[in-house]
Write a protein that holds these residues in place. Structure first.
Motif, short mmCIF file in Angstrom:
data_model
loop_
_atom_site.label_atom_id
_atom_site.label_comp_id
_atom_site.label_asym_id
_atom_site.label_seq_id
_atom_site.Cartn_x
_atom_site.Cartn_y
_atom_site.Cartn_z
N GLU A 92 -16.85 25.31 27.88
CA GLU A 92 -16.60 23.76 27.37
C GLU A 92 -17.73 23.43 26.43
OE1 GLU A 92 -15.76 19.43 29.27
OE2 GLU A 92 -15.94 21.05 30.67
N THR A 93 -18.96 23.87 26.57
CA THR A 93 -20.11 23.57 25.68
C THR A 93 -19.79 23.95 24.33
OG1 THR A 93 -21.13 25.50 26.18
CG2 THR A 93 -21.53 23.86 27.75
N TRP A 94 -18.70 24.66 24.03
CA TRP A 94 -18.58 25.05 22.45
C TRP A 94 -18.39 23.70 21.76
CZ3 TRP A 94 -15.09 29.98 22.50
CH2 TRP A 94 -15.85 31.12 22.82
N ARG A 95 -17.63 22.84 22.30
CA ARG A 95 -17.33 21.56 21.43
C ARG A 95 -18.65 20.78 21.36
NH1 ARG A 95 -15.36 16.80 24.38
NH2 ARG A 95 -15.23 17.03 26.71
N PHE A 96 -19.46 20.99 21.86
CA PHE A 96 -20.87 20.21 21.65
C PHE A 96 -21.87 20.98 20.85
CE2 PHE A 96 -19.60 19.22 26.13
CZ PHE A 96 -18.90 17.74 25.91
N LYS A 101 -13.72 21.39 14.28
CA LYS A 101 -12.83 22.39 13.79
C LYS A 101 -13.21 23.74 14.11
CE LYS A 101 -11.13 19.37 10.10
NZ LYS A 101 -11.70 18.15 10.53
N VAL A 102 -14.41 24.17 14.14
CA VAL A 102 -14.85 25.34 14.39
C VAL A 102 -14.60 25.72 15.89
CG1 VAL A 102 -17.00 26.77 14.51
CG2 VAL A 102 -16.49 25.34 12.42
N ALA A 103 -14.96 24.46 16.71
CA ALA A 103 -14.91 24.91 18.16
C ALA A 103 -13.40 25.16 18.37
CB ALA A 103 -15.31 23.73 18.92
N GLY A 108 -8.98 28.79 20.15
CA GLY A 108 -7.73 29.42 20.01
C GLY A 108 -8.09 30.93 19.98
N LEU A 109 -9.37 31.47 19.37
CA LEU A 109 -9.51 32.83 19.23
C LEU A 109 -9.78 33.44 20.65
CD1 LEU A 109 -11.67 32.87 16.25
CD2 LEU A 109 -9.38 33.93 16.31
N GLY A 110 -10.57 32.67 21.40
CA GLY A 110 -10.67 33.37 22.76
C GLY A 110 -9.82 33.46 23.45
#
Length: 204
Positions: A92-96, A101-103, A108-110
């Motif tokens: 979840e930390t990816w969105r921080f 847009k990258v997150a 989606g890739l993961g």
């Protein structure tokens, strides 16, 4: 995962922008699925299926059809069949840590690759097995890309109807409908299995 991607999508909408992040998320599903499908296609191409003295396509139809039937019984809670997987989701930390847009694309890739995250439906195993047995990287990529898009489709269909935060919360609570989703998935697998087996018999 819905609880992670929706805030990104609504961030776009609140700023009056089109939810590009939603489409990037979907693109990630498709690319991730295609990548893993191509990998399994390469692995399958290296398998010495010719030693069975049976046409590769026939093997793919027979085995995949049988697996579809078997896992349909699991989805319908009639038999207990193991489903090897990692019981985790993308961080979840990816969105921080990344731009929205990258997150969205990374999520989606993961999830599109599907190998290092929780697998919600047994259809995944049938599609992966087909990609291996067909032994064709392009066909493996195509099959898994379609499956990846199918996984993103419910979110694509639902987001336009979620106009406020309360609606988003209600959508996130749809996890309680998981038993119904499993039943529908079991019915779909139960239909696909006999169809594949019938095609195999007609080819034989």
């Amino acid at each position: 995962m819905v609880g992670t991607i929706l805030p990104i999508v609504y961030g776009d909408r609140q700023q009056g922008k089109r939810p590009v992040s939603l489409w990037l998320h979907t693109l990630g599903y498709v690319i991730g699925g295609a990548a893993v499908g191509g990998m399994f296609g390469v692995i399958g191409a290296a398998l010495p299926v010719h030693r069975l003295h049976i046409e590769r396509g026939l093997v793919a139809l027979l085995v995949t059809g049988s697996i579809c039937l078997l896992y349909s019984l699991r989805e319908l809670h009639l038999v207990d069949i193991p489903t090897p997987q990692f019981y985790r989701q993308v961080p979840e930390t990816w969105r921080f840590h990344f731009q929205p847009k990258v997150a969205a694309l990374l999520y989606g890739l993961g999830l599109g690759v599907g190998l290092a995250t929780r697998i919600p439906v047994s259809t995944f195993y049938a599609v992966v097995l087909w990609a291996v047995l067909v032994g064709s990287p392009p066909l493996g990529m195509l099959g898994m890309a379609i499956f990846g898009f199918g996984r993103a489709l419910p979110l694509l269909c639902a987001v336009p109807f979620l106009d406020d935060s309360e609606a988003a919360v209600r959508f996130q609570s749809l996890n309680r409908l998981k038993p119904a989703v499993q039943v529908l998935n079991g019915i779909a697998l139960g239909f696909a299995g006999p169809c594949l087996l019938a095609v195999a018999l007609m080819r034989h």
